[in-house]
Design a protein around this motif. Structure first.
Motif, PDB file in Angstrom:
ATOM      1  N   ASP A  71       5.962  -5.510   7.254  1.00 14.62           N
ATOM      2  CA  ASP A  71       6.528  -4.513   5.866  1.00 14.62           C
ATOM      3  C   ASP A  71       6.233  -2.889   6.351  1.00 14.62           C
ATOM      4  O   ASP A  71       6.893  -2.124   5.664  1.00 14.62           O
ATOM      5  N   SER A 114      -4.296  -5.338  -3.503  1.00 17.01           N
ATOM      6  CA  SER A 114      -5.259  -4.958  -2.203  1.00 17.01           C
ATOM      7  C   SER A 114      -5.982  -4.233  -1.955  1.00 17.01           C
ATOM      8  O   SER A 114      -6.637  -3.374  -1.708  1.00 17.01           O
ATOM      9  N   ARG A 127       8.844  -1.962   7.942  1.00 16.07           N
ATOM     10  CA  ARG A 127      10.030  -2.079   7.253  1.00 16.07           C
ATOM     11  C   ARG A 127      10.467  -0.428   6.724  1.00 16.07           C
ATOM     12  O   ARG A 127      10.906   0.418   6.298  1.00 16.07           O
ATOM     13  N   LYS A 131       1.989  -4.322  -4.274  1.00 15.27           N
ATOM     14  CA  LYS A 131       1.987  -4.243  -5.592  1.00 15.27           C
ATOM     15  C   LYS A 131      -0.077  -3.251  -6.293  1.00 15.27           C
ATOM     16  O   LYS A 131       0.784  -2.379  -6.936  1.00 15.27           O
ATOM     17  N   ASN A 154       1.291  -6.337   5.516  1.00 17.80           N
ATOM     18  CA  ASN A 154       1.311  -6.536   6.932  1.00 17.80           C
ATOM     19  C   ASN A 154       1.907  -5.588   8.155  1.00 17.80           C
ATOM     20  O   ASN A 154       2.562  -4.630   7.319  1.00 17.80           O
ATOM     21  N   GLU A 155       2.064  -5.392   8.729  1.00 18.30           N
ATOM     22  CA  GLU A 155       2.348  -5.023   9.961  1.00 18.30           C
ATOM     23  C   GLU A 155       4.040  -4.642   9.975  1.00 18.30           C
ATOM     24  O   GLU A 155       4.396  -4.088  10.249  1.00 18.30           O
ATOM     25  N   PRO A 211      -3.734  -3.861   8.129  1.00 18.38           N
ATOM     26  CA  PRO A 211      -3.157  -4.967   6.841  1.00 18.38           C
ATOM     27  C   PRO A 211      -4.893  -5.398   6.607  1.00 18.38           C
ATOM     28  O   PRO A 211      -6.210  -5.228   7.026  1.00 18.38           O
ATOM     29  N   TYR A 212      -5.118  -5.677   5.055  1.00 19.23           N
ATOM     30  CA  TYR A 212      -6.038  -6.187   4.259  1.00 19.23           C
ATOM     31  C   TYR A 212      -6.957  -6.935   4.779  1.00 19.23           C
ATOM     32  O   TYR A 212      -8.037  -7.140   4.823  1.00 19.23           O
ATOM     33  N   PHE A 213      -6.327  -8.016   5.619  1.00 17.27           N
ATOM     34  CA  PHE A 213      -6.521  -9.273   5.976  1.00 17.27           C
ATOM     35  C   PHE A 213      -8.113  -9.046   7.085  1.00 17.27           C
ATOM     36  O   PHE A 213      -8.706  -9.940   7.278  1.00 17.27           O
ATOM     37  N   ASP A 214      -7.725  -7.810   7.530  1.00 19.98           N
ATOM     38  CA  ASP A 214      -8.116  -7.528   8.947  1.00 19.98           C
ATOM     39  C   ASP A 214      -9.836  -6.821   8.104  1.00 19.98           C
ATOM     40  O   ASP A 214     -10.375  -6.888   9.169  1.00 19.98           O
ATOM     41  N   LEU A 217     -11.053  -7.738   5.247  1.00 23.33           N
ATOM     42  CA  LEU A 217     -11.932  -9.296   4.844  1.00 23.33           C
ATOM     43  C   LEU A 217     -12.330  -9.891   6.651  1.00 23.33           C
ATOM     44  O   LEU A 217     -13.336 -10.254   6.394  1.00 23.33           O
TER      45      LEU A 217
END
Lengths: 76, 380
Positions: free
Chosen positions: B30, B78, B33, B75, B27-28, B48-51, B53
């Motif tokens: 993380d 994703s 940071r 981790k 996510n943007e 982001p991976y959910f994009d 999806l």
């Protein structure tokens, strides 16, 4: 707040909590609320980030005994 | 099924300038940071991976399918998921980072520093933290300085060379990463050496170093370590001069900038201390000394051609003329205040963990330990 449906993603790690939540909320109607339960710490940020990105509304987030609870209202 | 790569592979590609396209699917927040940086330009996209999806076609179209893509996530799940998806979309060369961004955050890259033949000096660069620890080896013995939390790395490094670890030094109580010093010293049954100024109130067993003291290897001959108390960044900061040739400067002298004296919330007091240290204790050291700093901010400016973070002290002074040239305590304090910025909220906690005044589980330690340092008084 009440919810219309629920999905328990306990024990699942990234990306599954978001994948499952997406699949579930896609079956619901706009304005309905999905309760999501997760245990993966990564989901704390990813569920809200996903919901905001996609136009769903994040209504509530909570943590209790190592579980995370989210209420997400489906967008249009 | 797509293949994985390691953090060490990635470091190698970046150093060699191999032009993969890096895709970070976290996510943007993380990503903002902490993300991968390196000595050469890195082409990096954050989607982001959910994009992928929600909008597989639109997201995939942002990527050039003729490129080799290297996918990074928290981790690895994703990144693997997205890599498999990209393969299905026809991408020919996609791999994912095994064990996620944390493995990059913890990666240590060992490089030998040119030295006289009878001893060795090693720099262990941690690119994910932009920090450096050091090894000083002579006659089958090795001393380590400012080790990070993965102590097994240092143990293996010594074992591979059949070196005995004889002492573990700390330049100061670290605020930006979790130190492995106390556990390495304990595991090896050797002294953990540090200054009372930082450690007197800690719960750590240590052997205090004294200003002006020389500490050698076990034989009487051989090179030694001169301990120079250099307070300012912290009250107990100590610079270790190896064989009158190298200055392990901790967070006092950086190749660019100096260590910020505002982390203890006594800005003026510590800044005055740092001014005196620089004028009276550091600038009197020979300009030929090679500065081996605890951190860097910008690879491009601070690394040499061999990607070592080092330079001679004369050049370092010239690079930082705007700091070393400040001719009064007041001017220096003002400069520090002008460049002050908030410190990461994790630093208080890390200091307590490093002083053994707070205990955290492994997962919390990992979380606290991740991310680039913010230790320099100025940013470039």
């Amino acid at each position: 707040m009440s919810h219309n449906d629920e999905i328990d993603c306990s024990g699942m790690s990234c990306p599954l909590p978001v994948v499952k939540s997406k699949m579930k909320i896609d079956t619901m109607s706009p304005g309905e609320v999905l309760k999501i339960i997760t245990t993966d710490p990564g989901s704390c940020k990813d569920i809200p980030a996903w919901a905001n990105r996609v136009g769903h509304e994040m209504i509530e987030e909570a943590e209790e005994n190592g579980k995370y609870y989210f209420l997400v209202k489906r967008g249009d | 099924m797509s293949k994985s790569f390691t953090a060490a592979d990635m470091y190698g590609w970046i150093e060699e300038g191999i032009g993969h396209l890096y895709l970070d699917v976290r996510n943007e927040d993380d990503f903002a940071r902490f993300h991968v940086e390196g000595p050469n330009n890195i082409e990096m996209l954050n989607i982001p991976y959910f994009d992928f999806l929600e909008m597989p076609e639109e997201s995939t179209e942002k990527l050039d399918d003729s490129r080799s893509i290297r996918v990074i996530c928290a981790k690895e799940g994703s990144a693997q998921f997205i890599s498999d998806m990209l393969e299905e979309f026809g991408f020919a060369d996609v791999q994912w980072l095994a064990n996620g961004i944390v493995s990059w955050g913890n990666l240590l890259v060992a490089k030998q520093i040119p030295s006289p033949e009878h001893y060795e000096v090693w720099q262990f660069n941690r690119p994910g933290k932009a920090s450096c620890s050091y090894g000083f080896a002579y006659n089958g013995e090795v001393m380590f300085f400012d080790v990070s939390k993965d102590v097994s790395f240092y143990q293996r490094f010594a074992e591979d060379r059949q070196w005995r670890i004889v002492s573990v030094f700390e330049t100061h109580l670290q605020a930006d990463y979790i130190s492995g010093g106390p556990s390495l010293a304990e595991a090896c049954g050797v002294d953990y050496l540090a200054h009372d100024g930082d450690f007197a109130t800690s719960n750590i067993t240590y052997r205090p170093v004294v200003d002006g003291e020389r500490i050698g290897f076990s034989g009487a001959a051989g090179p030694s370590v001169l301990c120079t108390h250099s307070p300012g960044h912290t009250p107990g900061s100590t610079t270790y001069v190896l064989d009158d040739r190298y200055m392990i400067s901790g967070d006092t002298v950086f190749i660019v900038s100096v260590g910020r004296p505002d982390l203890g919330k006594k800005v003026v007091e510590w800044a005055k201390q740092l001014y005196i240290t620089l004028k009276q204790r550091i600038c009197v050291l020979p300009e030929s000394l090679a500065v081996l700093p605890g951190h860097y901010t910008d690879w491009a400016r601070e690394a040499d051609d061999a990607y070592l973070i080092m330079n001679d002290f004369g050049t370092v002074k010239a690079l930082n003329e705007s700091i070393y040239g400040l001719e009064s305590e007041q001017a220096f304090v003002s400069w520090v205040e002008e460049h002050m910025r908030p410190q990461p909220e994790t630093y208080d906690r890390i200091r307590k963990v490093n002083a053994h005044l707070d205990e955290v589980d492994a997962a919390t330690a990992e979380e606290l330990d991740l991310g680039k340092n913010q230790c320099a008084a100025s940013q470039g």
